[in-house]
Design a protein around this motif. Structure first.
Motif, short mmCIF file in Angstrom:
data_model
loop_
_atom_site.label_atom_id
_atom_site.label_comp_id
_atom_site.label_asym_id
_atom_site.label_seq_id
_atom_site.Cartn_x
_atom_site.Cartn_y
_atom_site.Cartn_z
N ARG A 84 20.87 4.35 -6.99
CA ARG A 84 21.30 2.95 -7.10
C ARG A 84 20.39 2.05 -6.26
NH1 ARG A 84 24.51 0.22 -3.80
NH2 ARG A 84 25.39 2.09 -2.87
N LEU A 85 20.02 2.50 -5.07
CA LEU A 85 19.12 1.72 -4.21
C LEU A 85 17.73 1.60 -4.85
CD1 LEU A 85 20.24 3.23 -0.79
CD2 LEU A 85 20.54 0.84 -1.51
N GLU A 86 17.29 2.64 -5.54
CA GLU A 86 16.00 2.58 -6.24
C GLU A 86 16.07 1.64 -7.45
OE1 GLU A 86 14.51 7.16 -5.24
OE2 GLU A 86 15.54 6.73 -7.12
N ARG A 87 17.11 1.80 -8.28
CA ARG A 87 17.24 0.97 -9.48
C ARG A 87 17.38 -0.52 -9.15
NH1 ARG A 87 20.77 4.94 -11.13
NH2 ARG A 87 22.53 3.60 -10.67
N SER A 88 18.04 -0.81 -8.04
CA SER A 88 18.26 -2.22 -7.67
C SER A 88 17.04 -2.83 -6.98
CB SER A 88 19.49 -2.35 -6.78
OG SER A 88 19.24 -1.71 -5.54
N GLY A 89 16.02 -2.02 -6.69
CA GLY A 89 14.80 -2.55 -6.08
C GLY A 89 14.83 -2.59 -4.56
N VAL A 90 15.89 -2.07 -3.94
CA VAL A 90 15.91 -2.01 -2.47
C VAL A 90 14.89 -0.98 -2.00
CG1 VAL A 90 17.32 -1.45 -0.44
CG2 VAL A 90 18.30 -2.80 -2.30
N ILE A 91 14.89 0.20 -2.61
CA ILE A 91 13.86 1.20 -2.35
C ILE A 91 12.80 1.01 -3.42
CG2 ILE A 91 13.29 3.65 -2.30
CD1 ILE A 91 16.14 4.20 -1.32
N THR A 92 11.59 0.67 -3.00
CA THR A 92 10.52 0.36 -3.96
C THR A 92 9.52 1.49 -4.12
OG1 THR A 92 9.20 -0.73 -2.26
CG2 THR A 92 10.71 -2.12 -3.56
N GLY A 93 9.61 2.53 -3.31
CA GLY A 93 8.68 3.64 -3.45
C GLY A 93 8.70 4.54 -2.23
N TYR A 94 7.93 5.60 -2.32
CA TYR A 94 7.77 6.57 -1.24
C TYR A 94 6.28 6.78 -1.05
CZ TYR A 94 12.65 7.43 -2.37
OH TYR A 94 13.99 7.27 -2.61
N ARG A 95 5.85 6.95 0.20
CA ARG A 95 4.42 7.11 0.43
C ARG A 95 4.17 7.91 1.70
NH1 ARG A 95 6.13 2.10 0.63
NH2 ARG A 95 5.12 1.46 -1.25
N ALA A 96 2.98 8.44 1.81
CA ALA A 96 2.57 9.15 3.01
C ALA A 96 2.08 8.13 4.03
CB ALA A 96 1.46 10.14 2.68
N VAL A 97 2.40 8.36 5.28
CA VAL A 97 1.90 7.53 6.37
C VAL A 97 0.73 8.30 6.99
CG1 VAL A 97 2.45 6.44 8.58
CG2 VAL A 97 4.19 6.57 6.77
N VAL A 98 -0.45 7.68 6.98
CA VAL A 98 -1.67 8.34 7.41
C VAL A 98 -2.13 7.75 8.74
CG1 VAL A 98 -4.08 8.77 6.77
CG2 VAL A 98 -2.31 8.75 5.00
N ASP A 99 -2.56 8.61 9.64
CA ASP A 99 -3.09 8.17 10.93
C ASP A 99 -4.55 7.78 10.74
OD1 ASP A 99 -3.95 7.78 13.53
OD2 ASP A 99 -3.47 9.81 14.21
N PRO A 100 -4.90 6.50 10.89
CA PRO A 100 -6.29 6.07 10.70
C PRO A 100 -7.27 6.78 11.62
CG PRO A 100 -4.83 4.16 10.84
CD PRO A 100 -4.01 5.37 11.21
N VAL A 101 -6.87 7.06 12.84
CA VAL A 101 -7.77 7.73 13.80
C VAL A 101 -8.14 9.12 13.29
CG1 VAL A 101 -7.99 8.58 16.18
CG2 VAL A 101 -6.96 6.35 15.74
#
Length: 154
Positions: free
Chosen positions: A43-60
């Motif tokens: 429901r949170l995804e369909r309503s646009g509250v959750i817009t996606g999932y992604r990896a968090v990458v350490d720039p260093v």
């Protein structure tokens, strides 16, 4: 979407911290069955509250040792070209359009100072820039919506 209840806010906080949690684990942590937790997530995804999932990458870890914030003051006519440059420049991690004296804020990650200088020099073609080196970035706080009782951000 209707207002979020405490369980929705708890689910959002969990998924923002650990986006790979299973529906069963989310349910266990918030006191719901796996199907009930899964239904809420959907429901949170369909309503646009959750817009996606992604990896968090350490720039260093990628060799991008210089982290800077570049503020640009520009004209309306130069706004689109500056945004085009940012979208084509891999070192530009994010762009914010803001009010006030500055128009755009760029978050930039570079391998060395010379590359940061090149990025700043190009941005300066669009107007005055101010560059600040980031000494430390602190973890982002999860967004969880509005509290029902107080009507203010949590």
């Amino acid at each position: 979407m209707e207002s979020l209840d405490r369980i929705d806010r708890d689910i959002l906080a969990l998924l923002q911290a650990e986006g790979r949690l299973t529906g069963a684990e989310v349910g266990r942590r918030v006191g719901l069955s796996q199907p009930a937790a899964g239904a809420r997530i959907q429901r949170l995804e369909r309503s646009g509250v959750i817009t996606g999932y992604r990896a968090v990458v350490d720039p260093v870890a990628l060799g991008l040792n210089i982290h800077a914030v570049v503020r640009l003051r520009t004209t309306h006519a130069r706004l689109a070209p500056a945004l085009d440059f940012a979208s084509q420049t891999p070192e530009v991690a994010s762009v914010l359009r803001v009010t006030g004296e500055d128009c755009l804020i760029f978050e930039v990650h570079c391998p060395q100072a010379g590359r940061l200088e090149e990025v700043v020099d190009v941005l300066a073609r669009y107007g005055p820039v101010t560059t600040s080196l980031v000494l430390r970035a602190y973890p982002r706080k999860p967004l969880t919506g509005i509290t029902e009782a107080a009507g203010r951000p949590t």
